[in-house]
Enzyme design. Structure first.
Site, PDB file in Angstrom:
ATOM      1  N   ASP A 467    -142.354  31.339  -4.588  1.00 54.74           N
ATOM      2  CA  ASP A 467    -140.935  31.668  -4.625  1.00 54.74           C
ATOM      3  C   ASP A 467    -140.211  31.231  -3.340  1.00 54.74           C
ATOM      4  O   ASP A 467    -140.818  30.864  -2.342  1.00 54.74           O
ATOM      5  CB  ASP A 467    -140.796  33.173  -4.828  1.00 54.74           C
ATOM      6  CG  ASP A 467    -139.435  33.580  -5.377  1.00 54.74           C
ATOM      7  OD1 ASP A 467    -138.613  32.694  -5.664  1.00 54.74           O
ATOM      8  OD2 ASP A 467    -139.208  34.799  -5.530  1.00 54.74           O
ATOM      9  N   GLU A 470    -135.411  28.410   0.167  1.00 55.00           N
ATOM     10  CA  GLU A 470    -134.066  27.860   0.333  1.00 55.00           C
ATOM     11  C   GLU A 470    -133.413  28.274   1.642  1.00 55.00           C
ATOM     12  O   GLU A 470    -132.323  27.795   1.969  1.00 55.00           O
ATOM     13  CB  GLU A 470    -133.137  28.329  -0.798  1.00 55.00           C
ATOM     14  CG  GLU A 470    -133.690  28.180  -2.191  1.00 55.00           C
ATOM     15  CD  GLU A 470    -134.461  29.417  -2.627  1.00 55.00           C
ATOM     16  OE1 GLU A 470    -134.523  30.393  -1.858  1.00 55.00           O
ATOM     17  OE2 GLU A 470    -135.014  29.401  -3.736  1.00 55.00           O
ATOM     18  N   ASP A 534    -133.384  32.634 -10.757  1.00 49.24           N
ATOM     19  CA  ASP A 534    -132.954  33.927 -11.298  1.00 49.24           C
ATOM     20  C   ASP A 534    -131.645  33.794 -12.074  1.00 49.24           C
ATOM     21  O   ASP A 534    -130.567  33.769 -11.468  1.00 49.24           O
ATOM     22  CB  ASP A 534    -132.768  34.933 -10.162  1.00 49.24           C
ATOM     23  CG  ASP A 534    -134.047  35.168  -9.376  1.00 49.24           C
ATOM     24  OD1 ASP A 534    -135.130  34.926  -9.943  1.00 49.24           O
ATOM     25  OD2 ASP A 534    -133.959  35.583  -8.210  1.00 49.24           O
TER      26      ASP A 534
END
Length: 763
Positions: A467, A470, A534
């Site tokens: 995950d 960024e 998401d």
């Protein structure tokens, strides 16, 4: 040379509120296009051959000088053409103000000077290299100008490298302008969630958190928290496009970039650097361009064969709950490839709901008897997956558990990104802060790979979600002495590379795998699978089920050939008051079922409970959800032979599994702006239901005859594209296959054998 910049984190609501009040004014000035100037020259018109490319210069003997590049395969169709009489190179001197907020990025610029007028002083060729050089002038200056050079060099029969460099002065922003037209459509730019055809848009290439809502209705408080995002917020943007005119450009720059396609006649590419470099591609078809492009950025390998056997079950709640749900799934004869147990490290409560402890080791209090569970699942040929990310937090350790303190280890050994004071750079995430692994540090990479080998693969897991990535800070201090402005977009590539290397060094390539959400240009070289991040548990166009489809299609056009979304979405705002006024949302049964229908025809069929599991309808809510989920898992498993062929093709040529129709029908103008249907490979046409309450759809059928999967009825026309109304009741989405297709005979046989063609059970 790149601009000086300052970085701020809002950190408190009042400051954010003041920024929101100033937003209309900022939009007038932020990232303005450098104005077009005039071009002049003493260089006469002439033509140059660079391999199979022709560079035509219309020079001093014309009233309006211009440059045109074409390929011998179609001389009438330029791969790059500049506007006659107007500059095609310009520059600026700016300072950047960067705001980072929980992974969301805003970049404002303060402009000091523009250099808009262009002089061509000379053109020279040596073998397969062409140099065009001259000066840039400011309308406000009387000096001789700043020198620049554009270098074109052949790479292959259909590729040109280019480097555009301003070689002196204080210019730190460079822009390239070229001609487009109202009927040219632009695709790519990485994962784009609001638009697939980006003509008319302004696309920033900055890797960031996707945001919540991104323009859909949502609580205004999200703006104050800095997590709302915008239409072009993307986890995996890429400085690349191709068009329906069979041309393509991608940059190899890692600095933030803007593609401005708002003007119907002029397109611009602007980089915060004095140097722009990249490649121009020319293909006979969009598929040719994708193959050329992925020659450079890399291609994703086929998924492990075991994954095709069924669903990936996203679960939380501990050993007993997993076993109970597994037992129920067996009662419905559900094909299962794996259990993804993201809470294997334990959970805590935050303002975002339930979040994990980022201390990448098994929490035995949550999963007692872990090894027996892994062994029992393995006997049933079901893999176990977990969750990791590049952050580390300080977790109070339980005295009865033998765990390492990974946060403390990383801090003591200098394995995290530092701030300007040489202290660990703590990055805010919801209501806590975390340290970020410095993946430029070889020792840190080795250390974290050992964690993946020992704590993940060594504990029996065969896959994981990799995950985040960024939020590499622009003002961070990295071991490799990289500027954050250059490295921010590159961090996700190095993070994915680290995960892939752990699998390879453990000799589990082709068996173990991971899925990641953040990416940049060369992510396809290292990723084993993408995931779309998401989405909201909603029907929203910018951040709901529709955005998941758009992100998957645009990502596929950008080299991310194997991609998928969470079934049902992830983010809920399940507050009764907010729901009553239309800005809250949670997963409904209908949304869950429609998402299942769509994802059964994508590379991976994986559930996620979401951030508020108790508030959302789950596949295990009741008998009917189990029955429906089991049915679509069987559909997904039955498609395995066809998916395997597509993944082999993806590994060899870079073609995506989920495809925009423009890839196979590039001469049909009716497909250019289609954003609500897709092809699975070439043989299946899928039009998912993306609005609540719909029971029929107007589907566009490209030329050819198409067989409805459920009824066997024929749609379409042999000679032309046609739009027709088709039934799409719940349980029988609008899915078709090419009539008479030999490529899917084994799939159709699977459907018949497993009695799948009846459709999902009705509610």
């Amino acid at each position: 040379m790149y601009p000086p910049y300052t970085v701020a984190c809002n950190g408190w609501v009042l400051k954010r509120f003041l920024r929101l009040l100033a937003e209309p004014l900022k939009k007038l000035s932020r990232w303005k296009m450098i104005p077009l100037g005039k071009i002049s020259t003493s260089v006469p018109s002439q033509s140059f051959k660079l391999g199979q490319f022709t560079v035509d210069w219309q020079g001093s003997n014309t009233k309006k000088p211009s440059l045109r590049i074409s390929h011998q395969s179609n001389e009438a169709l330029p791969v790059l053409q500049t506007s006659p009489g107007e500059s095609f190179v310009s520059g600026g001197n700016v300072r950047l103000n960067i705001t980072e907020e929980r992974g969301s990025i805003e970049i404002d610029e303060r402009k000091y000077a523009d250099f808009t007028h262009q002089i061509i002083d000379g053109i020279k060729q040596e073998d397969d290299t062409l140099e065009i050089y001259g000066r840039l002038l400011s309308s406000q200056s009387a000096d001789d100008g700043l020198q620049y050079v554009l270098i074109l060099q052949t790479v292959g029969s259909r590729e040109l490298n280019f480097q555009l460099q301003i070689t002196d002065g204080y210019v730190n922003q460079i822009q390239l302008q070229f001609v487009t037209s109202a009927d040219e459509h632009f695709y790519g730019f990485g994962e784009q969630f609001s638009d697939i055809d980006c003509k008319g848009q302004w696309i920033p290439i900055v890797c960031e958190e996707g945001g919540i809502g991104r323009g859909d209705r949502a609580p205004k408080a999200l703006n104050l928290l800095g997590v709302s995002g915008n239409r072009f917020s993307s986890y995996a943007p890429m400085p690349y496009f191709f068009t329906n005119k069979r041309r393509s450009i991608f940059l190899t720059n890692t600095e933030p970039t803007i593609f401005n396609l708002r003007d119907p006649q002029i397109a611009t590419i602007r980089v915060v650097s004095s140097c722009m470099q990249g490649r121009i591609l020319c293909g006979e078809s969009p598929l040719d361009i994708i193959e050329l492009y992925t020659n450079y950025v890399g291609r994703m390998p086929p998924l492990p064969d075991w994954l095709h056997s069924g669903a990936i079950i996203g679960m939380q709640g501990g050993t007993e709950f997993v076993r109970r749900v597994w037992s129920q799934l067996r009662d419905f004869d559900t094909p299962i490839a794996g259990f993804w147990l993201q809470d294997w490290v334990g959970q805590r409560r935050t303002i975002a709901g339930k979040q994990l402890w980022w201390n990448w080791q098994l929490d035995e209090s949550t999963y007692p008897g872990w090894q027996q569970l892994v062994n029992d699942l393995a006997k049933a040929k079901i893999a176990v997956g977990v969750y990791v990310n590049p952050f580390l937090v300080e977790r109070p350790l339980q005295p009865d558990q033998k765990q390492r303190h990974l946060y403390q280890e990383a801090i003591e050994q200098g394995f995290v990104v530092k701030n300007q004071a040489a202290k660990p750079y703590l990055i805010e995430s919801t209501d806590f802060s975390a340290a970020l692994l410095d993946v430029t540090n070889p020792d840190a990479r080795k250390w974290f790979k050992s964690i993946l080998k020992d704590e993940v693969l060594g504990k029996g897991a065969k896959f994981w979600m990799a995950d985040f990535a960024e939020a590499a800070p622009f003002d961070g201090v990295y071991a490799a002495d990289e500027s954050g402005l250059l490295y921010h977009n590159e961090y996700p590539v190095d993070w994915v590379r680290l995960n892939r290397e752990a699998i390879q060094e453990q000799n589990q390539e082709g068996d173990a795998w991971f899925f990641n959400r953040a990416g940049f240009l060369k992510t396809p070289s290292h990723s084993t699978s993408m995931w779309l991040g998401d989405q909201n548990t909603s029907w929203g166009k910018n951040d709901g089920i529709t955005s998941a489809l758009k992100g998957m299609i645009s990502g596929g056009l950008s080299g991310l050939s194997i991609n998928h979304s969470d079934i049902g979405g992830y983010t809920s705002i399940a507050n009764p008051i907010l729901e009553a006024i239309g800005v809250g949302f949670k997963r409904s049964r209908e949304l869950l079922y429609r998402w299942m229908e769509m994802n059964a025809f994508t590379p991976i069929f994986r559930t996620h409970e979401g951030n508020q599991p108790d508030k959302n309808v789950q596949f295990y809510t009741d008998k009917h959800t189990f029955t429906t989920f089991s049915y679509w898992s069987k559909v997904y498993a039955a498609l395995a032979p066809y998916r395997r062929e597509l993944m082999t093709e993806a590994a060899i040529k870079g073609y995506p599994l989920v495809r925009h129709l423009v890839l196979h029908y590039p001469d049909d103008p009716h497909v250019y702006k289609l954003e609500d249907q897709f092809l699975l490979g070439r043989e299946f046409l899928v039009a998912p239901v993306l609005k609540p309450g719909q029971k029929s759809l107007n589907v566009y059928f490209p030329a050819g005859e198409w067989t409805h999967l459920w009824s066997g009825n024929t749609y379409g026309s042999l000679t032309t594209g046609i739009r027709q109304k088709v039934p799409a009741p719940l349980g029988q989405p609008a899915v078709f296959y090419r009539k008479g297709s030999k490529a899917i005979e084994s799939v159709l046989e699977n459907f018949k054998t497993k009695n799948i063609l009846t459709g999902a059970p009705s509610a």
